[in-house]
Design an enzyme around this catalytic site. Structure first.
Site, short mmCIF file in Angstrom:
data_model
loop_
_atom_site.label_atom_id
_atom_site.label_comp_id
_atom_site.label_asym_id
_atom_site.label_seq_id
_atom_site.Cartn_x
_atom_site.Cartn_y
_atom_site.Cartn_z
N HIS A 191 -17.09 26.29 -11.75
CA HIS A 191 -15.81 26.49 -12.47
C HIS A 191 -15.87 25.60 -13.73
O HIS A 191 -16.80 25.75 -14.54
CB HIS A 191 -14.68 26.13 -11.51
CG HIS A 191 -13.30 26.56 -11.91
ND1 HIS A 191 -13.02 27.35 -12.99
CD2 HIS A 191 -12.09 26.30 -11.33
CE1 HIS A 191 -11.70 27.54 -13.07
NE2 HIS A 191 -11.11 26.92 -12.08
N HIS A 196 -19.24 35.74 -15.07
CA HIS A 196 -17.81 35.54 -14.82
C HIS A 196 -17.36 36.38 -13.63
O HIS A 196 -17.87 37.47 -13.41
CB HIS A 196 -16.98 35.90 -16.06
CG HIS A 196 -15.63 35.27 -16.02
ND1 HIS A 196 -14.56 35.87 -15.41
CD2 HIS A 196 -15.19 34.06 -16.48
CE1 HIS A 196 -13.52 35.06 -15.50
NE2 HIS A 196 -13.87 33.96 -16.14
N ASP A 202 -17.42 28.40 -21.26
CA ASP A 202 -18.02 27.06 -21.19
C ASP A 202 -19.27 26.88 -22.04
O ASP A 202 -19.58 25.76 -22.44
CB ASP A 202 -18.36 26.71 -19.74
CG ASP A 202 -17.13 26.24 -18.97
OD1 ASP A 202 -16.10 25.99 -19.61
OD2 ASP A 202 -17.22 26.12 -17.74
C1 LIG Z 1 -14.23 28.44 -17.18
C2 LIG Z 1 -14.93 28.96 -16.02
O1 LIG Z 1 -14.70 28.56 -14.92
S1 LIG Z 1 -16.01 30.23 -16.32
C3 LIG Z 1 -17.21 30.10 -15.02
C4 LIG Z 1 -18.05 28.90 -15.19
N1 LIG Z 1 -19.14 28.88 -14.21
C5 LIG Z 1 -20.43 29.05 -14.58
O2 LIG Z 1 -20.77 29.22 -15.72
C6 LIG Z 1 -21.43 28.95 -13.45
C7 LIG Z 1 -22.49 30.05 -13.55
N2 LIG Z 1 -21.91 31.34 -13.20
C8 LIG Z 1 -21.72 31.70 -11.90
O3 LIG Z 1 -22.07 30.97 -10.96
C9 LIG Z 1 -21.03 33.01 -11.63
O4 LIG Z 1 -21.25 33.92 -12.67
C10 LIG Z 1 -19.52 32.85 -11.39
C11 LIG Z 1 -19.25 31.77 -10.34
C12 LIG Z 1 -18.83 32.45 -12.67
C13 LIG Z 1 -18.96 34.18 -10.93
O5 LIG Z 1 -19.50 34.44 -9.67
P1 LIG Z 1 -19.48 35.91 -9.05
O6 LIG Z 1 -18.17 36.54 -9.27
O7 LIG Z 1 -19.96 35.79 -7.65
O8 LIG Z 1 -20.58 36.64 -9.95
P2 LIG Z 1 -21.05 38.13 -9.94
O9 LIG Z 1 -20.55 38.86 -8.73
O10 LIG Z 1 -20.75 38.70 -11.26
O11 LIG Z 1 -22.64 37.97 -9.82
C14 LIG Z 1 -23.45 39.10 -9.88
C15 LIG Z 1 -24.90 38.71 -9.80
O12 LIG Z 1 -25.28 37.98 -10.96
C16 LIG Z 1 -25.84 36.74 -10.62
N3 LIG Z 1 -25.32 35.73 -11.55
C17 LIG Z 1 -24.03 35.57 -11.90
N4 LIG Z 1 -23.94 34.55 -12.75
C18 LIG Z 1 -25.20 34.08 -12.94
C19 LIG Z 1 -25.73 33.02 -13.68
N5 LIG Z 1 -24.94 32.23 -14.41
N6 LIG Z 1 -27.05 32.79 -13.64
C20 LIG Z 1 -27.85 33.59 -12.89
N7 LIG Z 1 -27.39 34.60 -12.15
C21 LIG Z 1 -26.08 34.83 -12.16
C22 LIG Z 1 -25.30 36.43 -9.24
O13 LIG Z 1 -26.14 35.55 -8.53
C23 LIG Z 1 -25.25 37.80 -8.63
O14 LIG Z 1 -26.54 38.15 -8.22
P3 LIG Z 1 -26.79 38.77 -6.75
O15 LIG Z 1 -25.98 40.02 -6.75
O16 LIG Z 1 -28.26 38.95 -6.73
O17 LIG Z 1 -26.27 37.71 -5.83
O1 LIG Z 2 -11.04 32.88 -14.36
C1 LIG Z 2 -11.96 32.29 -13.78
O2 LIG Z 2 -12.41 32.63 -12.66
C2 LIG Z 2 -12.61 31.13 -14.41
C3 LIG Z 2 -12.25 30.93 -15.83
O3 LIG Z 2 -12.81 31.53 -16.72
C4 LIG Z 2 -11.17 30.01 -16.14
O4 LIG Z 2 -10.52 29.47 -15.24
O5 LIG Z 2 -10.93 29.77 -17.35
#
Ligand SMILES: CC(=O)SCCNC(=O)CCNC(=O)[C@H](O)C(C)(C)COP(=O)(O)OP(=O)(O)OC[C@H]1O[C@@H](n2cnc3c(N)ncnc32)[C@H](O)[C@@H]1OP(=O)(O)O
Ligand SMILES: O=C([O-])CC(=O)C(=O)O
Length: 374
Positions: free
Chosen positions: A221, A260, A311
């Site tokens: 997050h 996301h 981010d």
């Molecule tokens: C402000 C915020 O909070 S924005 C989010 C900030 N977090 C990050 O940047 C951390 C990196 N990103 C992630 O871990 C994820 O994309 C999350 C947590 C944001 C969303 O998670 P989910 O909703 O489960 O992602 P989603 O269902 O779209 O994932 C689809 C596939 O892409 C992959 N994937 C998603 N994000 C990434 C990533 N950043 N790097 C590599 N692979 C990824 C997942 O592992 C998944 O693969 P799988 O089907 O083989 O398991």
């Molecule tokens: O909406 C989300 O899951 C994460 C995010 O981008 C935020 O909190 O700004």
């Protein structure tokens, strides 16, 4: 209703309540606060207008904004007991833990006795959070007890002044303003949902925000901006970044700052902060971090159709402004406290305790075995 395309794990695609505060990804990529498009707010508004919008429901008039900003300015001071607590938190603590403790201590000193005091408690948190983190940081890292009551016109400039001991340039203050607007609100993200669950028990507002801070801390997050910085800092140039990212993808590592839970094609906040990061790179004469970041974006889209979330370019933007990496997520807190608390009020206004059910996957019913027979 479970959205089949997204799948139900992590409650994905399930509607868990109503909100009038925000839409996320309604047309695949958009973001609005109370009906206003994020791009327009980031271009034209002050963060304090957005903060007012979220707490009061409408944008302020000029007179209301002036009064609101004067109120925030008057609330930047720290109580002595809170300073003592901050001085006792070790230098190597995580700044998000400092924020969590600071918020919790504030709740002890300035308790929200009843819900009619919510707006005063919210204004106080918006005003004082930059003071909390900077007081601790400067005391533990520079050995000084700073005066947190500054004359700066905005929350963003106030933060930079406390951190750097001098007023920020116009450009830096502008970027902080945009950044705080971009992070202010995001519907039922994990930290906001935490705050709403807490609010649904009719708990106090400081408990809701303390819980939300703990949830935002994680690298999936808010903590992703720090993790993204740690990663890009390790790349010598764009070609090195390409080589390393390809290796990470092969090893199926998570690349922080990408992907996301809700957006499918792009995060509308990225295009905005990316432009500001480019401008800052030119301003500070960077020819590594920005090109490295752009290359990461290109590879992730080419290889995985994964896009930068809010981010990723925040990492380089904050770095160019001389902000230490470990303070990145606390800035998110200074902003998102406006969204969290708006959700707390919304939850309270139409409340039923949030208490979902679980599918049981444990053992069948069995009888207790006395300890001497185990
Ligand atoms: C402000 C915020 O909070 S924005 C989010 C900030 N977090 C990050 O940047 C951390 C990196 N990103 C992630 O871990 C994820 O994309 C999350 C947590 C944001 C969303 O998670 P989910 O909703 O489960 O992602 P989603 O269902 O779209 O994932 C689809 C596939 O892409 C992959 N994937 C998603 N994000 C990434 C990533 N950043 N790097 C590599 N692979 C990824 C997942 O592992 C998944 O693969 P799988 O089907 O083989 O398991
Ligand atoms: O909406 C989300 O899951 C994460 C995010 O981008 C935020 O909190 O700004």
């Amino acid at each position: 209703m479970v959205d089949k395309a997204l799948g139900g794990a992590g409650l994905r695609g399930q509607v868990a309540g109503q909100t009038a505060l925000c839409t996320v990804g309604q047309t695949g990529s958009g973001l609005t606060y109370c009906g206003y498009d994020i791009a327009e707010l980031a271009e034209k508004a002050q963060f304090e207008e957005v903060s007012f919008l979220l707490s009061r429901g409408e944008l302020p008039t000029a007179a209301e904004l002036a009064e609101y900003k004067a109120k925030l300015k008057s609330l930047r001071g720290l109580p002595a007991a809170l300073k003592t607590v901050l001085e006792n938190i070790p230098k190597d603590a995580h700044p998000m833990d400092v924020m969590r403790t600071g918020c919790s201590m504030l709740g002890n000193l300035e308790m929200e006795h009843d819900f009619s005091q919510a707006n005063d408690a919210i204004d106080r948190m918006v005003a004082v959070f930059p003071s909390i983190i900077c007081y601790w940081y400067r005391f533990t890292h520079d050995g000084v007890r700073i005066e947190t009551q500054t004359d700066d016109d905005s929350v963003g400039a106030h933060f930079l002044t406390l951190l750097h001991d001098k007023a920020p340039s116009e450009l830096f203050a502008q970027v902080m303003n945009v950044s705080l607007i971009l992070y202010a609100e995001h519907e039922f993200n994990a930290s906001t949902f935490t705050g709403r669950v807490c609010a649904s028990t009719l708990s106090d507002i400081h408990s809701c925000v303390t819980g939300a801070i703990g949830t935002l801390r994680g690298p999936l997050h808010g903590g992703a901006n720090e993790a993204a910085m740690d990663m890009i800092e390790g790349f010598k140039d764009a070609d090195h970044a390409e080589q390393e990212i390809m290796g990470m993808l092969e090893r199926k590592d998570k690349i922080m700052g990408f992907g996301h839970a809700i957006y499918r094609e792009s995060d509308p906040r990225n295009v905005i902060i990316k432009k500001w990061s480019e401008k800052l790179a030119a301003e500070v004469g960077d020819d590594v971090l920005y090109p490295v970041s752009v290359r990461c974006e290109e590879i992730m889209w080419r290889e995985k159709k994964l896009f930068c979330n809010a981010d990723f370019f925040h990492a380089s933007a904050y770095h160019f402004m001389g902000i230490p990496t470990k303070l990145f997520t606390p800035i998110f807190v200074m902003s998102r406290v406006t969204g969290w608390t708006a959700h707390v009020k919304e939850q309270r206004a139409n409340n039923r305790i949030i208490r979902p059910s679980a599918d049981y996957t444990g053992p069948e019913a069995r009888s207790y075995t006395p300890i001497e027979s185990r």
